[in-house]
Enzyme design. Structure first.
Site, short mmCIF file in Angstrom:
data_model
loop_
_atom_site.label_atom_id
_atom_site.label_comp_id
_atom_site.label_asym_id
_atom_site.label_seq_id
_atom_site.Cartn_x
_atom_site.Cartn_y
_atom_site.Cartn_z
N HIS A 72 5.01 -10.60 -8.85
CA HIS A 72 4.35 -11.41 -7.83
C HIS A 72 2.93 -11.72 -8.28
O HIS A 72 2.13 -10.82 -8.51
CB HIS A 72 4.33 -10.67 -6.49
CG HIS A 72 5.63 -10.73 -5.76
ND1 HIS A 72 5.71 -10.92 -4.40
CD2 HIS A 72 6.91 -10.65 -6.20
CE1 HIS A 72 6.99 -10.94 -4.03
NE2 HIS A 72 7.73 -10.77 -5.12
N TYR A 200 1.44 -11.80 4.98
CA TYR A 200 0.72 -10.96 5.93
C TYR A 200 0.23 -11.87 7.05
O TYR A 200 -0.48 -12.84 6.80
CB TYR A 200 -0.48 -10.29 5.27
CG TYR A 200 -0.11 -9.24 4.24
CD1 TYR A 200 0.02 -7.90 4.59
CD2 TYR A 200 0.08 -9.59 2.90
CE1 TYR A 200 0.34 -6.94 3.65
CE2 TYR A 200 0.41 -8.64 1.96
CZ TYR A 200 0.53 -7.31 2.34
OH TYR A 200 0.85 -6.35 1.39
N PRO A 292 -0.35 1.41 5.59
CA PRO A 292 0.45 0.70 4.59
C PRO A 292 -0.02 -0.72 4.29
O PRO A 292 0.47 -1.33 3.34
CB PRO A 292 1.85 0.70 5.22
CG PRO A 292 1.62 0.85 6.69
CD PRO A 292 0.40 1.70 6.82
N LYS A 296 -1.14 0.71 -0.71
CA LYS A 296 -1.92 1.56 -1.61
C LYS A 296 -1.44 3.01 -1.67
O LYS A 296 -1.95 3.79 -2.47
CB LYS A 296 -3.40 1.54 -1.19
CG LYS A 296 -4.06 0.20 -1.40
CD LYS A 296 -4.01 -0.22 -2.84
CE LYS A 296 -4.46 -1.65 -3.04
NZ LYS A 296 -4.04 -2.18 -4.34
N TYR A 384 -6.19 -5.81 -4.46
CA TYR A 384 -4.74 -5.78 -4.20
C TYR A 384 -3.95 -5.43 -5.46
O TYR A 384 -3.02 -4.63 -5.42
CB TYR A 384 -4.29 -7.13 -3.65
CG TYR A 384 -2.92 -7.08 -2.99
CD1 TYR A 384 -2.82 -6.97 -1.62
CD2 TYR A 384 -1.75 -7.11 -3.74
CE1 TYR A 384 -1.57 -6.90 -0.99
CE2 TYR A 384 -0.51 -7.05 -3.14
CZ TYR A 384 -0.42 -6.95 -1.78
OH TYR A 384 0.81 -6.85 -1.18
#
Length: 389
Positions: A72, A200, A292, A296, A384
């Site tokens: 990704h 998200y 979550p 991480k 990220y």
């Protein structure tokens, strides 16, 4: 019995540490209180930072990951009925890999068994002795028999409820915690993902996340009340609520189906300091927990494994103790950065009971700044995909 390192906990962090030590000829015994099948039955997140993938390659267990994992190069943020992307690879020249934690654990167990390494299952009454001295040992019962392992070091990879953290005296350790006033209701379904990237979503009804395990297996979450239980939510009610929290053009593409797993997870941020006491070292959830949001948990455990593995390797190969002496300091420096990112990202996307109209406007402004500012997107992407070890 005697070994060099006793690893308490047969989850992915303990197994990865054991496999890395094995590549350097360092002997380790893994103790697990459940069965292998039980460990492999736990459903967890599956977004792997590049640093974790590098560790799996070094451990010699990344072949299947590279065949089946999904690269990704970005993610999607939805808010106010709109959606925008953050391009990880363009901003950082790195990416993440979607590959289930269960698959990581399976690969590590297969490699451990193929190498004939010792794993003790169904152990109970584990006690760590003498960790503050030069000759630690671990006792436990198995099948009604008492057993003892003498060792040089103990790695506590046994999670939040394990014995390792509690072995450190209360007057030595300090704990920091934030409990969030909501949970995540998640389902797993044999349906194609709604988007090629994770989504998200911030909505006036609460947070939502569209994730996946592979091209035919999807994982979806919605923010829910802590008083809820999975039985309160039919599949139909879940899908309807998820659609309400997504932009219309995403909701109409959502393929629904029967859930094959449904659960509610509370959210908390937690850190204990120090992560080392004498010859006992804490790794992963034994020392810290993140919400979550941002995935991480496993990745931060992997960075702990990296620092501990490097310290133990240095000790056994050169006799130097600098790496193990500074383990807690180095691990915590990265842990707190991951905690900050997870806390910030959670604050960006969720609805909190105490939020005022001003707070909501600040949340909107923060999302708009992320959407419109390349420097902010780069900072987000760097966190990220994973900060360097």
């Amino acid at each position: 019995m005697k070994t060099q390192v006793v690893i308490i906990g047969g989850g992915p962090s303990g197994l990865l540490l054991g496999q890395l030590l094995h590549t350097r000829g360092i002997e380790a015994v893994v103790l697990e209180r459940k069965t292998r099948d039980y460990v492999l039955g736990r459903i967890r997140a599956g977004v792997l930072e590049s640093g974790l993938v590098d560790l799996l390659e070094e451990a010699g267990v990344a072949d299947r990951l590279h065949r089946e994992g999904q690269r990704h190069t970005g993610t999607q943020i939805a808010a106010g009925g709109e959606m925008f992307g953050v391009a990880f690879s363009a901003l950082t020249d790195r990416h993440v890999t979607v590959y289930g934690q269960t698959e990581v654990t399976q690969d590590l167990y297969d490699a451990r068994e193929a190498a004939g390494l010792r794993t003790e299952f169904l152990v109970e009454d584990v006690v760590i002795h003498g960790a503050d001295g030069d000759a630690p040992f671990v006792t436990y019962t198995q099948g009604g028999s008492e057993r003892r392992i003498d060792c040089d070091f103990v790695a506590g990879c046994d999670g939040f409820h394990g014995v390792s953290r509690k072995t450190i005296p209360e007057d030595v350790r300090r704990e920091y915690e934030k409990v969030y006033p909501f949970g995540w209701l998640g389902i797993l379904s044999r349906t194609p993902p709604v988007h090629e990237e994770l989504i998200y979503a911030n909505s006036e009804r609460g947070f939502a996340l569209c994730s996946m395990r592979n091209e035919n297996l999807s994982r979806y979450y919605i923010q829910c009340d802590l008083s809820d239980s999975p039985e309160d939510w039919s599949d139909e009610a879940f899908w309807a609520e998820l659609k309400r929290r997504l932009p219309d053009h995403v909701a109409k593409d959502l393929v629904t189906g029967p859930s094959i797993e449904k659960s509610i997870a509370p959210l908390r941020s937690f850190v204990t300091e120090p992560m080392r006491w004498g010859r006992l070292f804490l790794c992963g959830d034994a020392a810290h927990i993140v919400p979550p949001t941002g995935a991480k948990g496993l990745n931060t455990a992997a960075s702990d494994v990296h620092y501990l593995y490097e310290g133990l390797r240095q000790f056994y190969e050169t006799g130097e103790s600098e790496g193990i002496d500074r383990y807690s300091e180095r691990a915590l420096l990265r842990v707190w950065k991951a905690e900050r990112f997870s806390w910030w990202f959670s604050s960006l996307l969720h609805r909190y009971p105490e939020q005022t109209a001003f707070d909501l406007k600040m949340q909107e402004a923060e999302i708009a700044f992320l959407r419109d500012n390349e420097a902010q997107q780069r900072a987000f992407a760097e966190n990220y995909v994973g900060l360097p070890y």
